[in-house]
Design an enzyme around this catalytic site. Structure first.
Site, mmCIF file in Angstrom:
data_model
loop_
_atom_site.group_PDB
_atom_site.id
_atom_site.type_symbol
_atom_site.label_atom_id
_atom_site.label_comp_id
_atom_site.label_asym_id
_atom_site.label_seq_id
_atom_site.Cartn_x
_atom_site.Cartn_y
_atom_site.Cartn_z
ATOM 1 N N ASP A 57 41.315 16.703 34.475
ATOM 2 C CA ASP A 57 40.790 16.940 33.126
ATOM 3 C C ASP A 57 40.902 15.653 32.308
ATOM 4 O O ASP A 57 41.643 14.721 32.666
ATOM 5 C CB ASP A 57 41.574 18.073 32.466
ATOM 6 C CG ASP A 57 40.832 18.723 31.308
ATOM 7 O OD1 ASP A 57 39.689 18.314 31.028
ATOM 8 O OD2 ASP A 57 41.397 19.631 30.686
ATOM 9 N N GLU B 61 37.156 11.370 31.221
ATOM 10 C CA GLU B 61 35.917 10.662 30.865
ATOM 11 C C GLU B 61 36.113 9.139 30.761
ATOM 12 O O GLU B 61 35.124 8.434 31.073
ATOM 13 C CB GLU B 61 35.363 11.221 29.545
ATOM 14 C CG GLU B 61 34.786 12.614 29.642
ATOM 15 C CD GLU B 61 35.857 13.679 29.855
ATOM 16 O OE1 GLU B 61 35.595 14.631 30.604
ATOM 17 O OE2 GLU B 61 36.951 13.536 29.290
ATOM 18 N N ASP C 147 34.375 22.624 28.422
ATOM 19 C CA ASP C 147 34.635 23.545 27.302
ATOM 20 C C ASP C 147 33.338 24.156 26.775
ATOM 21 O O ASP C 147 32.909 23.914 25.637
ATOM 22 C CB ASP C 147 35.359 22.799 26.183
ATOM 23 C CG ASP C 147 36.702 22.270 26.621
ATOM 24 O OD1 ASP C 147 37.190 22.714 27.677
ATOM 25 O OD2 ASP C 147 37.268 21.419 25.919
#
Length: 793
Positions: free
Chosen positions: A443, A446, A522
């Site tokens: 997670d 990025e 999300d």
């Protein structure tokens, strides 16, 4: 800092709490200050185009065409893919390619074309280059598929990376797909799409762009044929799409256009032409075979941000057992860490985590751990101290370690573009394995660094190794998650060589399928979020990432029972089937929505368990052929224009068509069927396609159709593998592939090939031997789609 930035920063401080909020403000200012010092100002720029052609130099598989201001290298590889690069750009180095560039096709030759241009003729494609640098891709029959106008560069007068633009034209009937995970797909309408992996920082819906996985992979489907184009450049960029129109003016067609604008990096691309299946296979041969998930990862997963402690995990698992619901994996979020620090455990709330993991494993349930890339800036923390000793963390242009803010507070970030750092990070998973975890969920890669305003990422001036070439975050950002996934996957291969690793990652880039899959991130709770979930899975599959899925019910908020159920029913037919809830979303277990939803969810779970052998087969086929599990309806008939526009249903492999309910209050829905005979699996009724039919979609199920002649491997009542055969139409044959693999290791199971045909009122099913002869199947089978008095063999 303008007024909007100020408002956002004030809101961030208030929502995150005073300490964390002030940290995000400081982090944002640090990032801006680092970029102001570390990035050279662009200043005046000079525009450039290739100019007129001067000469050409033929070579293996193509050659080099020289212009007055640039040069173009063309290569046709043995797998049929075409590469070209401007200004000396070659296929390597590349994060997208799996290994070395394929060998050139010796049959492809660069030869003179009309009007002073050049061309390369290959088996599947012809590429022509005009005397001013326009490139056209044609079918072997000479039908144009894509026309690239001469590119244009904007070069800083004082030196530095050049911006560039490539404008392309496609047929008026063409439709665009791909570009990674796009919530507004799967067909990409007119608009602007950014190529910069981004954490939106909030639940997203169909109108939000960009998201976590962007990649310059474009699939274009037209009457003339299908082609994939990949611009191998990881810099920030934008794609502007505009669909064409037939008879747009005075009876003439208006071509579709695609304009790619990049902030820097090489102008190089690959083009693959053929049927969708052939394109997928060639793309996989370039970028690598998809990682094979262990069989348990194709079952049902349950995750929650905020389990609290071990007893709550046991309570949830007991609830699944009590209600007779299959469960294959439980995911632990950041709250199980000690102060949110990666590779630790909160010993107060998870006192005996290995014991819990072993209890779950005995019940057939695996434990999956979240892993974030950020490391708490905390001397004394083992991971931080090791990374500091190995100089593993990203530094800025002045040589200082880059600091950001994530869940544990001030954090530093490993440079996964360095092989030594990847090896160190991969070894850290030994701690996770010792805790009993069997899978890993990456997670915030990025990478995300919380900020009160501006981009929530590292400074663009931050320095990266980039495999020894050196560079900054402008080039490394989009491949950061890919390199982290590689570190985890390769580390697990070294630690447990006999087991298939299970890694899925929120961020990534072209080629990420080599190391695992992804999930929706999300996604917003609501009917638009449900529709976006399907778009993401379809789009990622067309970009070569076959394993993905959404968080059932959305990331945040409280879904109504109807929405939750329809999301659950859709996810039961997607590769990653995971229910998830955040701290604020409340409980998301099926029994929390009432007895009716519980019963319908049980039906969906039981059907997923029954279809597990089919999902295992699709996983093996994805690895071998590149074909995604979830495919658009036009996969076998891209010439059917009505199917190109259909984004509310999908093919699951070759055998099934799934039509989820994506709107509230629906108990009947229209379904577009491709050509051939299709059976409604609930009623057995047959329909002939191509056609649009209206069928029942009661709360207890969503419409699912089986292709006539299909052989579907399913799990029998005794747990063994059975064959579900759908009767072929009279005068037609059918068949299917079966890969019997229920394990987690690397043993290569045999592929069983079955053929079906009608013989009067009977259906004959045979297994093909290696010599081509047919023999009766040794597995139990059940024929469906026949009248009760029909015989079967």
């Amino acid at each position: 800092m303008d007024g909007r930035d100020l408002v956002r920063s004030v809101k961030a401080v208030g929502s995150a709490g005073p300490v964390q909020g002030l940290r995000t403000v400081r982090a944002a200012w640090r990032r801006r200050r680092a970029d102001a010092k570390g990035l050279p100002p662009r200043g005046a720029e000079r525009a450039r185009v290739p100019g007129a052609v001067l000469e050409a130099e033929p070579g293996p598989g193509g050659g080099v065409v020289r212009f007055s201001r640039s040069e173009l290298r063309i290569l046709v590889a043995v797998n049929g893919a075409v590469f070209w690069g401007w200004d000396g750009a070659g296929p390597e180095p590349s994060y997208a390619l799996a290994g070395r560039c394929p060998e050139p096709d010796p049959r492809a030759v660069l030869e003179p074309d009309k009007d002073g241009g050049w061309r390369v003729v290959a088996e599947r494609v012809t590429v022509t280059v005009s005397r001013h640098g326009a490139i056209e891709v044609r079918t072997p029959g000479g039908v144009p598929l894509r026309h690239d106008l001469p590119p244009r560069w904007w070069e800083p007068v004082g030196g530095g990376p050049a911006r560039w633009t490539q404008r392309s034209q496609v047929a008026a009937d063409a439709r665009f797909f791909g570009l990674g995970g796009r919530a507004s797909g799967p067909r990409l309408r007119d608009g602007s799409y950014r190529l910069w992996n981004t954490d939106p920082g909030r639940p997203f819906g169909p109108g939000d762009d960009p998201l976590y996985v962007t990649m310059p992979v474009q699939l274009v489907v037209a009457d003339a044929g299908t082609h994939l184009v990949f611009h191998d450049n990881s810099w920030d960029g934008t794609v502007l799409l505009r669909e064409g129109e037939e008879g747009a003016g005075s009876g003439h067609d208006r071509a579709g256009t695609s304009e790619l604008r990049m902030d820097g990096g090489p102008l190089r691309c690959w083009v693959v032409v053929g049927t969708p299946a052939r394109v997928a296979h060639t793309w996989a041969s370039l970028t690598g075979a998809a990682a094979l998930p262990p069989a348990w990862a194709l079952g049902h997963h349950h995750a929650r941000w905020g389990f609290g402690d071990e007893q709550e995990v046991r309570r949830i698992v007991a609830g699944y057992h009590e209600h007779g619901l299959p469960l294959d994996a439980v995911h632990l979020d950041i709250d199980h860490y000690d102060a949110h620090q990666v590779f630790t455990v909160d010993q107060d709330r998870f006192t005996k985590l290995p014991v819990l993991a072993e209890e779950l494993r005995r019940d057939g349930i695996r434990l999956v751990s979240i892993v974030d890339p950020a490391v708490a800036l905390a001397p004394g923390n083992a991971v931080y101290d090791q990374g500091t000793a190995q100089d593993a963390f990203v530094r800025d242009a002045s040589g200082e370690v880059v600091r950001g803010v994530t869940w544990p507070g001030e954090s530093v970030f490993p440079d996964f573009t360095h092989a030594r750092v990847r090896q160190w990070w991969g070894g850290l998973y030994e701690e996770r394995l010792a805790q009993g975890f069997a899978g890993f969920w990456h997670d915030l890669n990025e990478p995300t660094s919380f900020a009160a305003f501006g981009e929530t990422t590292l400074p663009r001036s931050a320095r990266h190794a980039l495999e020894g070439r050196g560079g900054d975050h402008r080039e490394a950002h989009n491949v950061y998650g890919l390199c982290m996934a590689r570190a985890g996957y390769e580390g697990l291969r070294a630690l447990l060589p006999a087991q298939r690793p299970f890694v899925f990652s929120r961020s990534g880039w072209a080629g990420m399928q080599r190391y695992g899959g992804t999930w929706s991130g999300d996604v917003a709770t609501g009917w638009p979020g449900l529709r976006a979930s399907l778009s993401l899975v379809l789009g990622l599959g067309l970009c070569g990432v076959p394993y993905s899925g959404p968080d059932v019910g959305g990331f945040d908020g409280s879904p109504a029972p109807e929405l939750y159920l329809r999301w659950f029913q859709l996810a039961a037919y997607l590769p990653l089937f995971r229910t998830h809830a955040s701290l604020r979303a409340g409980r998301r277990e099926p029994w929390e929505f009432g007895p009716e939803v519980l019963e319908h969810a049980r039906v969906a779970l039981v059907e997923r368990r029954r279809l597990l052998p089919y999902f295992v087969t699709l996983a093996h086929l994805a690895r071998r052929t590149g074909a995604p599990y979830v495919r658009p309806l036009w996969w076998h008939t891209p010439e059917d224009r009505a199917l190109r526009d259909c984004g509310d249903a999908f093919l699951l492999g070759d055998g099934l068509l799934v039509a989820p309910v994506l709107d509230p209050g629906v108990d009947r829905r229209a379904v577009r069927l491709p050509r051939g005979r299709w059976y409604d699996t609930a009623t057995g009724r047959a329909y002939e396609g191509p056609a649009q039919v209206v069928v029942d979609a009661p709360p207890g199920r969503i419409p699912v159709f089986a292709r006539a002649g299909a052989v579907i491997p399913v799990r029998g009542d005794d747990g063994g593998l059975e064959l579900e055969v759908w009767a072929p139409a009279f005068g037609r044959t059918g068949g299917g592939l079966v890969v019997a693999d229920a394990g987690d290791g690397w043993e290569g199971p045999a592929i069983e090939r079955y053929v079906t045909r009608r013989q009067g009122r009977r259906v004959v099913v045979e297994r093909e031997r290696e010599d081509g002869a047919g023999v009766p199947p040794s597995r139990p089978l059940r024929v469906r789609g026949l009248a009760e008095d029909a015989g079967q063999t």
